[in-house]
Scaffold this motif. Structure first.
Motif, mmCIF file in Angstrom:
data_model
loop_
_atom_site.group_PDB
_atom_site.id
_atom_site.type_symbol
_atom_site.label_atom_id
_atom_site.label_comp_id
_atom_site.label_asym_id
_atom_site.label_seq_id
_atom_site.Cartn_x
_atom_site.Cartn_y
_atom_site.Cartn_z
ATOM 1 N N ILE A 118 0.848 -1.199 0.000
ATOM 2 C CA ILE A 118 0.000 0.000 0.000
ATOM 3 C C ILE A 118 0.880 1.244 0.000
ATOM 4 C CG2 ILE A 118 -1.664 1.350 1.354
ATOM 5 C CD1 ILE A 118 -2.770 -1.374 2.365
ATOM 6 N N GLY A 119 1.920 1.242 0.836
ATOM 7 C CA GLY A 119 2.825 2.392 0.890
ATOM 8 C C GLY A 119 3.527 2.647 -0.433
ATOM 9 N N ALA A 120 3.956 1.578 -1.105
ATOM 10 C CA ALA A 120 4.624 1.732 -2.398
ATOM 11 C C ALA A 120 3.664 2.287 -3.443
ATOM 12 C CB ALA A 120 5.194 0.396 -2.859
ATOM 13 N N CYS A 121 2.435 1.792 -3.431
ATOM 14 C CA CYS A 121 1.418 2.266 -4.380
ATOM 15 C C CYS A 121 1.114 3.749 -4.152
ATOM 16 C CB CYS A 121 0.158 1.418 -4.229
ATOM 17 S SG CYS A 121 -1.245 1.957 -5.235
ATOM 18 N N MET A 122 0.904 4.122 -2.885
ATOM 19 C CA MET A 122 0.593 5.525 -2.576
ATOM 20 C C MET A 122 1.791 6.428 -2.877
ATOM 21 S SD MET A 122 -2.550 5.748 -1.700
ATOM 22 C CE MET A 122 -2.757 7.289 -0.823
ATOM 23 N N GLY A 123 2.999 5.927 -2.614
ATOM 24 C CA GLY A 123 4.201 6.701 -2.940
ATOM 25 C C GLY A 123 4.325 6.939 -4.432
ATOM 26 N N ALA A 124 3.971 5.933 -5.239
ATOM 27 C CA ALA A 124 4.012 6.081 -6.698
ATOM 28 C C ALA A 124 3.000 7.121 -7.175
ATOM 29 C CB ALA A 124 3.734 4.734 -7.368
ATOM 30 N N LYS A 125 1.935 7.331 -6.409
ATOM 31 C CA LYS A 125 0.923 8.328 -6.763
ATOM 32 C C LYS A 125 1.283 9.717 -6.213
ATOM 33 C CE LYS A 125 -2.929 5.047 -6.890
ATOM 34 N NZ LYS A 125 -3.486 5.226 -8.214
ATOM 35 N N GLY A 126 2.417 9.825 -5.497
ATOM 36 C CA GLY A 126 2.877 11.117 -5.005
ATOM 37 C C GLY A 126 2.497 11.448 -3.572
ATOM 38 N N TYR A 127 1.985 10.467 -2.827
ATOM 39 C CA TYR A 127 1.593 10.701 -1.434
ATOM 40 C C TYR A 127 2.760 10.404 -0.506
ATOM 41 C CZ TYR A 127 -3.307 10.799 -2.880
ATOM 42 O OH TYR A 127 -4.498 11.119 -3.472
ATOM 43 N N GLY A 128 2.769 11.079 0.630
ATOM 44 C CA GLY A 128 3.725 10.802 1.691
ATOM 45 C C GLY A 128 2.969 10.372 2.931
ATOM 46 N N LEU A 129 3.584 9.515 3.735
ATOM 47 C CA LEU A 129 2.944 9.050 4.961
ATOM 48 C C LEU A 129 3.325 9.974 6.106
ATOM 49 C CD1 LEU A 129 1.191 6.798 6.191
ATOM 50 C CD2 LEU A 129 3.298 5.572 6.694
ATOM 51 N N THR A 130 2.336 10.447 6.832
ATOM 52 C CA THR A 130 2.555 11.289 8.001
ATOM 53 C C THR A 130 1.625 10.824 9.111
ATOM 54 O OG1 THR A 130 2.741 13.580 8.759
ATOM 55 C CG2 THR A 130 0.867 13.057 7.340
ATOM 56 N N THR A 131 1.789 11.366 10.288
ATOM 57 C CA THR A 131 0.893 11.039 11.384
ATOM 58 C C THR A 131 0.274 12.308 11.934
ATOM 59 O OG1 THR A 131 2.702 11.104 12.984
ATOM 60 C CG2 THR A 131 2.140 8.953 12.073
ATOM 61 N N LEU A 132 -0.987 12.203 12.314
ATOM 62 C CA LEU A 132 -1.725 13.301 12.920
ATOM 63 C C LEU A 132 -2.475 12.758 14.127
ATOM 64 C CD1 LEU A 132 -3.279 14.984 9.737
ATOM 65 C CD2 LEU A 132 -1.401 15.850 11.125
ATOM 66 N N PRO A 133 -2.749 13.616 15.111
ATOM 67 C CA PRO A 133 -3.526 13.140 16.263
ATOM 68 C C PRO A 133 -4.981 12.900 15.871
ATOM 69 C CG PRO A 133 -3.124 15.492 16.445
ATOM 70 C CD PRO A 133 -2.351 15.016 15.250
ATOM 71 N N ARG A 134 -5.651 12.037 16.603
ATOM 72 C CA ARG A 134 -7.087 11.806 16.388
ATOM 73 C C ARG A 134 -7.846 13.000 16.948
ATOM 74 N NH1 ARG A 134 -9.363 7.890 14.397
ATOM 75 N NH2 ARG A 134 -7.753 6.370 14.765
ATOM 76 N N CYS A 135 -8.893 13.435 16.273
ATOM 77 C CA CYS A 135 -9.718 14.550 16.751
ATOM 78 C C CYS A 135 -10.416 14.140 18.048
ATOM 79 C CB CYS A 135 -10.763 14.944 15.710
ATOM 80 S SG CYS A 135 -10.048 15.552 14.173
ATOM 81 N N THR A 136 -10.386 15.022 19.051
ATOM 82 C CA THR A 136 -11.012 14.706 20.334
ATOM 83 C C THR A 136 -12.375 15.364 20.493
ATOM 84 O OG1 THR A 136 -9.863 16.555 21.362
ATOM 85 C CG2 THR A 136 -8.816 14.374 21.500
ATOM 86 N N GLY A 137 -12.693 16.310 19.655
ATOM 87 C CA GLY A 137 -13.971 16.999 19.747
ATOM 88 C C GLY A 137 -14.530 17.257 18.362
#
Length: 164
Positions: A118-137
């Motif tokens: 999945i990461g290789a496929c998304m990388g080929a489409k120009g996406y980068g993997l990052t992390t964000l916090p889950r919304c609490t409200g």
């Protein structure tokens, strides 16, 4: 008297602490300026391609604790002690109730490979993997992926949002 003086200081410190964390950060694929809808479609396509390329391989594993911690005390055929960890296979033992089979669970051994696909496929489409916090409200979903993710969170799965 000393306890009364420290109470206001503790309350002030607690007020500065902010909202409790919503758990670990959520990994999301990010491509600035792409629409949120397109990003979700791209993730779905890559997941389906990875599912076909790397099928599920479910194997049984034992959930019997095998790593002992502390001291066990035994009296006759009954032992009391602390243990933790996961066993590496299916097995059985003779215990106070006779022959006992270890409880088992099923684990998908190909899940890490599928994640890499999945990461290789998304990388080929120009996406980068990052992390964000889950919304609490309450949060408002963004219509497109931003260049700056400061202050943003993840709502409802993989939707990038901003708190309201």
């Amino acid at each position: 008297m000393r306890r009364i003086a420290t109470l206001p200081a503790l309350l002030a410190l607690a007020a500065c602490a902010g909202a409790p964390a919503a758990g670990p950060p959520v990994p999301v694929y990010l491509k600035p300026s792409v629409s949120a809808r397109q990003a979700l479609e791209d993730v779905a396509i890559c997941r389906e391609e990875a599912r076909r390329a790397v099928p599920r391989r479910s194997v049984p594993v034992s959930v019997q604790p095998t790593i002992s911690v502390g001291v066990s005390r035994c009296s006759g055929r009954v032992c009391v002690g602390a243990s933790q960890g996961l066993g590496g296979g299916i097995g059985a033992r003779v215990g106070p109730l006779g022959y006992e089979r270890f409880p088992t669970a099923r684990v998908d051994r190909n899940a890490p490979l599928r994640g890499e696909a999945i990461g290789a496929c998304m990388g080929a489409k120009g996406y980068g993997l990052t992390t964000l916090p889950r919304c609490t409200g309450p949060a408002r979903a963004l219509q497109s992926h931003p260049f700056d993710t400061t202050g943003l969170c993840v709502a409802r799965g993989e939707v990038i949002a901003e708190p309201v």
